[in-house]
Design a protein around this motif. Structure first.
Motif, PDB file in Angstrom:
ATOM      1  N   VAL A  88      12.473  -0.298  10.908  1.00 30.60           N
ATOM      2  CA  VAL A  88      11.088  -0.221  11.352  1.00 30.60           C
ATOM      3  C   VAL A  88      10.330  -0.791  10.170  1.00 30.60           C
ATOM      4  CG1 VAL A  88       9.162   1.264  12.003  1.00 30.60           C
ATOM      5  CG2 VAL A  88      11.471   1.806  12.794  1.00 30.60           C
ATOM      6  N   LEU A  89       9.637  -1.885  10.390  1.00 28.17           N
ATOM      7  CA  LEU A  89       9.088  -2.680   9.298  1.00 28.17           C
ATOM      8  C   LEU A  89       7.582  -2.844   9.465  1.00 28.17           C
ATOM      9  CD1 LEU A  89       9.730  -4.849   6.971  1.00 28.17           C
ATOM     10  CD2 LEU A  89       9.784  -6.491   8.850  1.00 28.17           C
ATOM     11  N   THR A  90       6.853  -2.649   8.398  1.00 25.73           N
ATOM     12  CA  THR A  90       5.432  -2.979   8.377  1.00 25.73           C
ATOM     13  C   THR A  90       5.256  -4.155   7.443  1.00 25.73           C
ATOM     14  OG1 THR A  90       4.755  -0.698   8.779  1.00 25.73           O
ATOM     15  CG2 THR A  90       3.109  -2.163   7.810  1.00 25.73           C
ATOM     16  N   SER A  91       4.697  -5.226   7.971  1.00 26.17           N
ATOM     17  CA  SER A  91       4.436  -6.417   7.169  1.00 26.17           C
ATOM     18  C   SER A  91       2.950  -6.439   6.822  1.00 26.17           C
ATOM     19  CB  SER A  91       4.808  -7.671   7.968  1.00 26.17           C
ATOM     20  OG  SER A  91       4.481  -8.834   7.240  1.00 26.17           O
ATOM     21  N   ILE A  92       2.658  -6.675   5.554  1.00 25.81           N
ATOM     22  CA  ILE A  92       1.288  -6.718   5.048  1.00 25.81           C
ATOM     23  C   ILE A  92       0.999  -8.154   4.627  1.00 25.81           C
ATOM     24  CG2 ILE A  92      -0.266  -5.825   3.264  1.00 25.81           C
ATOM     25  CD1 ILE A  92       1.588  -3.341   3.130  1.00 25.81           C
ATOM     26  N   ALA A  93      -0.228  -8.612   4.811  1.00 25.63           N
ATOM     27  CA  ALA A  93      -0.595  -9.974   4.425  1.00 25.63           C
ATOM     28  C   ALA A  93      -0.317 -10.187   2.943  1.00 25.63           C
ATOM     29  CB  ALA A  93      -2.072 -10.236   4.725  1.00 25.63           C
ATOM     30  N   PRO A  94       0.246 -11.338   2.581  1.00 23.99           N
ATOM     31  CA  PRO A  94       0.491 -11.605   1.168  1.00 23.99           C
ATOM     32  C   PRO A  94      -0.827 -11.758   0.411  1.00 23.99           C
ATOM     33  CG  PRO A  94       1.128 -13.502   2.516  1.00 23.99           C
ATOM     34  CD  PRO A  94       0.688 -12.416   3.451  1.00 23.99           C
ATOM     35  N   GLY A  95      -0.766 -11.521  -0.876  1.00 23.82           N
ATOM     36  CA  GLY A  95      -1.953 -11.658  -1.714  1.00 23.82           C
ATOM     37  C   GLY A  95      -2.229 -10.363  -2.458  1.00 23.82           C
ATOM     38  N   PRO A  96      -3.272 -10.384  -3.252  1.00 26.25           N
ATOM     39  CA  PRO A  96      -3.603  -9.191  -4.041  1.00 26.25           C
ATOM     40  C   PRO A  96      -3.933  -7.995  -3.143  1.00 26.25           C
ATOM     41  CG  PRO A  96      -5.021 -11.057  -4.637  1.00 26.25           C
ATOM     42  CD  PRO A  96      -4.188 -11.481  -3.471  1.00 26.25           C
ATOM     43  N   VAL A  97      -3.586  -6.813  -3.611  1.00 20.23           N
ATOM     44  CA  VAL A  97      -3.878  -5.581  -2.887  1.00 20.23           C
ATOM     45  C   VAL A  97      -5.370  -5.292  -3.005  1.00 20.23           C
ATOM     46  CG1 VAL A  97      -3.420  -3.108  -2.786  1.00 20.23           C
ATOM     47  CG2 VAL A  97      -1.568  -4.688  -3.328  1.00 20.23           C
ATOM     48  N   SER A  98      -6.012  -4.987  -1.886  1.00 22.26           N
ATOM     49  CA  SER A  98      -7.443  -4.684  -1.879  1.00 22.26           C
ATOM     50  C   SER A  98      -7.642  -3.181  -1.879  1.00 22.26           C
ATOM     51  CB  SER A  98      -8.115  -5.307  -0.654  1.00 22.26           C
ATOM     52  OG  SER A  98      -9.455  -4.871  -0.563  1.00 22.26           O
ATOM     53  N   MET A  99      -7.715  -2.590  -3.058  1.00 22.00           N
ATOM     54  CA  MET A  99      -7.936  -1.150  -3.162  1.00 22.00           C
ATOM     55  C   MET A  99      -9.330  -0.785  -2.675  1.00 22.00           C
ATOM     56  SD  MET A  99      -5.232   0.373  -3.976  1.00 22.00           S
ATOM     57  CE  MET A  99      -5.836   1.993  -4.371  1.00 22.00           C
ATOM     58  N   GLY A 100     -10.299  -1.663  -2.877  1.00 20.81           N
ATOM     59  CA  GLY A 100     -11.671  -1.368  -2.454  1.00 20.81           C
ATOM     60  C   GLY A 100     -11.762  -1.122  -0.960  1.00 20.81           C
ATOM     61  N   ARG A 101     -11.155  -1.984  -0.181  1.00 18.41           N
ATOM     62  CA  ARG A 101     -11.177  -1.834   1.281  1.00 18.41           C
ATOM     63  C   ARG A 101     -10.456  -0.557   1.691  1.00 18.41           C
ATOM     64  NH1 ARG A 101      -8.045  -2.892   5.770  1.00 18.41           N
ATOM     65  NH2 ARG A 101      -9.199  -3.594   7.609  1.00 18.41           N
ATOM     66  N   SER A 102      -9.279  -0.311   1.112  1.00 16.63           N
ATOM     67  CA  SER A 102      -8.517   0.885   1.459  1.00 16.63           C
ATOM     68  C   SER A 102      -9.272   2.153   1.081  1.00 16.63           C
ATOM     69  CB  SER A 102      -7.148   0.862   0.774  1.00 16.63           C
ATOM     70  OG  SER A 102      -6.375  -0.205   1.277  1.00 16.63           O
ATOM     71  N   LEU A 103      -9.885   2.169  -0.099  1.00 15.73           N
ATOM     72  CA  LEU A 103     -10.645   3.345  -0.518  1.00 15.73           C
ATOM     73  C   LEU A 103     -11.859   3.580   0.385  1.00 15.73           C
ATOM     74  CD1 LEU A 103     -10.438   2.986  -4.394  1.00 15.73           C
ATOM     75  CD2 LEU A 103      -9.361   4.764  -2.983  1.00 15.73           C
ATOM     76  N   MET A 104     -12.519   2.506   0.797  1.00 18.76           N
ATOM     77  CA  MET A 104     -13.662   2.655   1.698  1.00 18.76           C
ATOM     78  C   MET A 104     -13.206   3.228   3.041  1.00 18.76           C
ATOM     79  SD  MET A 104     -16.133  -0.133   3.529  1.00 18.76           S
ATOM     80  CE  MET A 104     -14.734  -0.712   4.449  1.00 18.76           C
ATOM     81  N   LEU A 105     -12.116   2.689   3.585  1.00 21.59           N
ATOM     82  CA  LEU A 105     -11.604   3.198   4.857  1.00 21.59           C
ATOM     83  C   LEU A 105     -11.147   4.649   4.730  1.00 21.59           C
ATOM     84  CD1 LEU A 105      -9.625   0.080   6.111  1.00 21.59           C
ATOM     85  CD2 LEU A 105     -11.771   0.995   7.033  1.00 21.59           C
ATOM     86  N   TRP A 106     -10.525   5.001   3.609  1.00 16.91           N
ATOM     87  CA  TRP A 106     -10.098   6.391   3.381  1.00 16.91           C
ATOM     88  C   TRP A 106     -11.314   7.308   3.305  1.00 16.91           C
ATOM     89  CZ3 TRP A 106      -6.840   9.985   4.083  1.00 16.91           C
ATOM     90  CH2 TRP A 106      -6.818  11.141   3.310  1.00 16.91           C
ATOM     91  N   PHE A 107     -12.356   6.883   2.590  1.00 17.54           N
ATOM     92  CA  PHE A 107     -13.573   7.694   2.486  1.00 17.54           C
ATOM     93  C   PHE A 107     -14.170   7.926   3.879  1.00 17.54           C
ATOM     94  CE2 PHE A 107     -18.069   8.508   1.927  1.00 17.54           C
ATOM     95  CZ  PHE A 107     -18.066   9.471   0.927  1.00 17.54           C
ATOM     96  N   LEU A 108     -14.226   6.887   4.698  1.00 15.85           N
ATOM     97  CA  LEU A 108     -14.765   7.028   6.054  1.00 15.85           C
ATOM     98  C   LEU A 108     -13.896   7.960   6.898  1.00 15.85           C
ATOM     99  CD1 LEU A 108     -15.906   3.355   6.774  1.00 15.85           C
ATOM    100  CD2 LEU A 108     -17.354   5.351   6.249  1.00 15.85           C
ATOM    101  N   TYR A 109     -12.594   7.906   6.708  1.00 14.46           N
ATOM    102  CA  TYR A 109     -11.703   8.809   7.429  1.00 14.46           C
ATOM    103  C   TYR A 109     -11.938  10.251   6.992  1.00 14.46           C
ATOM    104  CZ  TYR A 109      -7.528  11.057   9.228  1.00 14.46           C
ATOM    105  OH  TYR A 109      -6.674  11.906   9.876  1.00 14.46           O
ATOM    106  N   VAL A 110     -12.044  10.478   5.690  1.00 18.22           N
ATOM    107  CA  VAL A 110     -12.288  11.828   5.181  1.00 18.22           C
ATOM    108  C   VAL A 110     -13.632  12.344   5.710  1.00 18.22           C
ATOM    109  CG1 VAL A 110     -12.633  13.217   3.085  1.00 18.22           C
ATOM    110  CG2 VAL A 110     -10.822  11.499   3.155  1.00 18.22           C
ATOM    111  N   LEU A 111     -14.626  11.473   5.755  1.00 21.14           N
ATOM    112  CA  LEU A 111     -15.929  11.845   6.320  1.00 21.14           C
ATOM    113  C   LEU A 111     -15.778  12.234   7.793  1.00 21.14           C
ATOM    114  CD1 LEU A 111     -19.023  12.039   5.895  1.00 21.14           C
ATOM    115  CD2 LEU A 111     -19.143   9.624   6.552  1.00 21.14           C
ATOM    116  N   ALA A 112     -14.995  11.474   8.540  1.00 23.02           N
ATOM    117  CA  ALA A 112     -14.767  11.789   9.953  1.00 23.02           C
ATOM    118  C   ALA A 112     -14.052  13.134  10.114  1.00 23.02           C
ATOM    119  CB  ALA A 112     -13.959  10.676  10.627  1.00 23.02           C
ATOM    120  N   VAL A 113     -13.067  13.418   9.264  1.00 25.16           N
ATOM    121  CA  VAL A 113     -12.371  14.706   9.325  1.00 25.16           C
ATOM    122  C   VAL A 113     -13.340  15.841   9.001  1.00 25.16           C
ATOM    123  CG1 VAL A 113     -10.571  16.141   8.269  1.00 25.16           C
ATOM    124  CG2 VAL A 113     -10.090  13.753   8.845  1.00 25.16           C
ATOM    125  N   SER A 114     -14.195  15.654   8.001  1.00 19.28           N
ATOM    126  CA  SER A 114     -15.187  16.678   7.657  1.00 19.28           C
ATOM    127  C   SER A 114     -16.153  16.899   8.821  1.00 19.28           C
ATOM    128  CB  SER A 114     -15.960  16.278   6.401  1.00 19.28           C
ATOM    129  OG  SER A 114     -15.099  16.244   5.280  1.00 19.28           O
TER     130      SER A 114
END
Length: 188
Positions: A88-114
């Motif tokens: 079972v494989l997840t392929s991610i687009a090549p290139g630098p990891v975008s922590m900013g986008r992931s952190l923003m999406l995580w923050f929005l998810y945490v806000l939704a859970v709250s």
């Protein structure tokens, strides 16, 4: 029964979101239980070299994958499953990891859970409710949101049980922080 409006719960929603966001950052940056969550594959360079020509687009894949239930029962498919590899494989687009986008999406998810935790507790409890009642309702809703769906990934897609257990531990910590924050800041 009197309920508590979501508008009255804006402060615990925001504070719980910030506290969980900070706690999750600490948990994932400290060398605790997530350090070895994803071990390297044997001969990483060889595997990368073998897969690179296929230019697998970002997405989730199964290998081998039957196109139908009937195909799944064929001797040819059974042989593929027995011979392996089975992935079972997840392929991610090549290139630098975008922590900013992931952190923003995580923050929005945490806000939704709250927000959902506030909704559940607010529908069940009036202003001035006892701390432990608020803790129980908000914490249960938060725990289900943070950890409930992790188990099906191990059950159906063979994700490592260790990842499920550590993710559930994370979810429990986030739920306790959410519950404590709501109990502390519940409107009087």
């Amino acid at each position: 029964m009197t309920t508590t409006s979501l508008l009255a719960l804006w402060l615990p929603i925001v504070v719980a979101t910030v506290i969980v966001f900070i706690a999750s950052s600490i948990i994932h940056m400290a060398p605790l239980w997530h350090r070895n969550a994803y071990p390297p594959v044997p001969d990483e360079d060889g595997v990368r070299g073998a897969l690179k020509p296929f230019r697998i687009p970002p997405g989730d894949y199964m290998l081998p994958r039957a196109r139908s239930g009937a195909e799944m029962r064929t001797p040819e498919f059974t042989k593929k499953m027995e011979e392996g590899p089975v992935l079972v494989l997840t392929s991610i687009a090549p290139g630098p990891v975008s922590m900013g986008r992931s952190l923003m999406l995580w923050f929005l998810y945490v806000l939704a859970v709250s927000f959902v935790s506030a909704y559940v507790a607010g529908r069940a409890l009036p202003p001035g409710a006892h701390y432990l009642d608020v803790f129980r309702f908000a914490g249960t809703a938060a725990f289900l949101a943070y950890a409930g769906a992790l188990w099906q990934m191990s059950i159906w897609f063979h994700r490592a049980w260790r990842s499920t257990f550590t993710g559930t531990l994370d979810g429990l910590i986030y739920a306790l922080l959410t519950a404590g924050t709501f109990g502390w800041l519940w409107p009087k």
